[in-house]
Design a protein around this motif. Structure first.
Motif, mmCIF file in Angstrom:
data_model
loop_
_atom_site.group_PDB
_atom_site.id
_atom_site.type_symbol
_atom_site.label_atom_id
_atom_site.label_comp_id
_atom_site.label_asym_id
_atom_site.label_seq_id
_atom_site.Cartn_x
_atom_site.Cartn_y
_atom_site.Cartn_z
ATOM 1 N N GLN A 39 6.615 -5.071 1.723
ATOM 2 C CA GLN A 39 7.685 -4.085 1.815
ATOM 3 C C GLN A 39 8.201 -3.806 0.428
ATOM 4 O OE1 GLN A 39 10.910 -5.037 4.504
ATOM 5 N NE2 GLN A 39 11.472 -2.885 4.661
ATOM 6 N N ALA A 40 8.013 -2.565 -0.002
ATOM 7 C CA ALA A 40 8.497 -2.121 -1.300
ATOM 8 C C ALA A 40 9.935 -1.633 -1.159
ATOM 9 C CB ALA A 40 7.601 -1.002 -1.824
ATOM 10 N N GLU A 46 4.602 -2.555 5.561
ATOM 11 C CA GLU A 46 3.267 -2.069 5.915
ATOM 12 C C GLU A 46 2.262 -3.207 5.921
ATOM 13 O OE1 GLU A 46 1.758 0.655 3.007
ATOM 14 O OE2 GLU A 46 2.079 -0.708 1.344
ATOM 15 N N GLY A 47 1.248 -3.056 6.742
ATOM 16 C CA GLY A 47 0.177 -4.031 6.766
ATOM 17 C C GLY A 47 -0.692 -3.899 5.539
ATOM 18 N N VAL A 48 -1.140 -5.032 5.022
ATOM 19 C CA VAL A 48 -1.992 -5.060 3.834
ATOM 20 C C VAL A 48 -3.395 -5.537 4.194
ATOM 21 C CG1 VAL A 48 -2.342 -6.119 1.582
ATOM 22 C CG2 VAL A 48 -0.037 -5.452 2.308
ATOM 23 N N ALA A 49 -3.468 -6.691 4.863
ATOM 24 C CA ALA A 49 -4.763 -7.277 5.202
ATOM 25 C C ALA A 49 -4.596 -8.194 6.398
ATOM 26 C CB ALA A 49 -5.337 -8.052 4.019
ATOM 27 N N ALA A 50 -5.660 -8.313 7.194
ATOM 28 C CA ALA A 50 -5.642 -9.187 8.365
ATOM 29 C C ALA A 50 -6.963 -9.921 8.467
ATOM 30 C CB ALA A 50 -5.381 -8.382 9.641
ATOM 31 N N ILE A 51 -6.933 -11.092 9.112
ATOM 32 C CA ILE A 51 -8.145 -11.886 9.280
ATOM 33 C C ILE A 51 -8.108 -12.584 10.631
ATOM 34 C CG2 ILE A 51 -7.147 -13.910 8.138
ATOM 35 C CD1 ILE A 51 -9.976 -14.401 6.925
ATOM 36 N N ASP A 52 -9.266 -12.621 11.279
ATOM 37 C CA ASP A 52 -9.370 -13.273 12.572
ATOM 38 C C ASP A 52 -10.801 -13.774 12.740
ATOM 39 O OD1 ASP A 52 -9.498 -12.219 16.034
ATOM 40 O OD2 ASP A 52 -8.974 -14.169 15.184
ATOM 41 N N PRO A 86 1.299 -0.722 -10.384
ATOM 42 C CA PRO A 86 2.760 -0.748 -10.187
ATOM 43 C C PRO A 86 3.164 -0.478 -8.734
ATOM 44 C CG PRO A 86 2.221 0.373 -12.221
ATOM 45 C CD PRO A 86 0.918 0.099 -11.546
ATOM 46 N N GLU A 87 2.392 0.337 -8.037
ATOM 47 C CA GLU A 87 2.725 0.632 -6.631
ATOM 48 C C GLU A 87 2.458 -0.536 -5.696
ATOM 49 O OE1 GLU A 87 0.779 2.444 -8.687
ATOM 50 O OE2 GLU A 87 -0.921 3.350 -7.603
ATOM 51 N N ASP A 88 1.879 -1.611 -6.202
ATOM 52 C CA ASP A 88 1.722 -2.824 -5.394
ATOM 53 C C ASP A 88 2.981 -3.688 -5.414
ATOM 54 O OD1 ASP A 88 -1.624 -3.068 -6.653
ATOM 55 O OD2 ASP A 88 -1.006 -2.369 -4.659
ATOM 56 N N THR A 89 3.958 -3.302 -6.222
ATOM 57 C CA THR A 89 5.210 -4.050 -6.299
ATOM 58 C C THR A 89 5.897 -4.063 -4.937
ATOM 59 O OG1 THR A 89 5.559 -3.572 -8.635
ATOM 60 C CG2 THR A 89 7.515 -4.086 -7.323
ATOM 61 N N ALA A 90 6.199 -5.262 -4.446
ATOM 62 C CA ALA A 90 6.789 -5.409 -3.112
ATOM 63 C C ALA A 90 7.058 -6.876 -2.834
ATOM 64 C CB ALA A 90 5.849 -4.855 -2.044
ATOM 65 N N VAL A 91 7.783 -7.120 -1.777
ATOM 66 C CA VAL A 91 7.859 -8.466 -1.220
ATOM 67 C C VAL A 91 6.702 -8.601 -0.237
ATOM 68 C CG1 VAL A 91 9.190 -10.121 0.133
ATOM 69 C CG2 VAL A 91 10.351 -8.584 -1.488
ATOM 70 N N TYR A 92 5.907 -9.637 -0.408
ATOM 71 C CA TYR A 92 4.733 -9.852 0.432
ATOM 72 C C TYR A 92 5.036 -10.954 1.447
ATOM 73 C CZ TYR A 92 1.826 -6.836 -2.422
ATOM 74 O OH TYR A 92 1.293 -5.738 -3.059
ATOM 75 N N TYR A 93 4.712 -10.662 2.700
ATOM 76 C CA TYR A 93 4.983 -11.576 3.799
ATOM 77 C C TYR A 93 3.685 -12.012 4.468
ATOM 78 C CZ TYR A 93 9.702 -9.651 3.482
ATOM 79 O OH TYR A 93 10.941 -9.262 3.046
ATOM 80 N N CYS A 94 3.631 -13.271 4.804
ATOM 81 C CA CYS A 94 2.565 -13.821 5.626
ATOM 82 C C CYS A 94 3.040 -13.784 7.078
ATOM 83 C CB CYS A 94 2.305 -15.254 5.178
ATOM 84 S SG CYS A 94 1.235 -16.218 6.248
#
Length: 125
Positions: A39-40, A46-52, A86-94
């Motif tokens: 979340q910027a 927004e979703g970034v990546a997922a794994i299953d 720079p547009e990757d700047t955000a808080v990243y959540y697991c």
């Protein structure tokens, strides 16, 4: 009790790399979908990546630059981020789900049930 604890955030210059980690406890993460969100400032999460079960999905904005992976022995989820912008700047959540399955756009098929508190990533130009 499920706990997800992110680490690895920080400040880097554009073009640099970071690896985020998410230590999971109380959760049988090998069986279900897990993912990274961000979340910027002033924007929706927004979703970034997922794994299953070894299958992965990425948001178009990070394809070819980010890699999601798991270390089963360490109960840890990773996000390797290269060629940062720079547009990757955000808080990243697991986040983790109680169901399996992934879909396009770096998302799990169903809503996420557990969230970490986030780690800040700042990319300077």
């Amino acid at each position: 009790q499920v706990q997800l604890v992110e680490s690895g955030g920080g400040s880097v210059q554009a073009g640099g790399s970071l690896r985020l980690s998410c230590a999971a406890s109380g959760y049988t993460y090998r069986r279900y979908c897990m993912g990274w969100f961000r979340q910027a400032p002033g924007k929706e999460r927004e979703g970034v990546a997922a794994i299953d079960l070894g299958r992965t999905s990425y948001a178009d904005s990070v394809k070819g630059r980010f890699t999601i992976s798991q270390d089963n022995a360490k109960n840890t989820l990773y996000l390797q981020m290269n060629s940062l912008k720079p547009e990757d700047t955000a808080v990243y959540y697991c986040a983790a789900a109680n169901y399996g399955g992934i879909r396009d756009g770096g998302l799990c098929n169903y809503g996420m049930n557990y969230w970490g508190k986030g780690t800040l990533v700042t990319i300077s130009s």
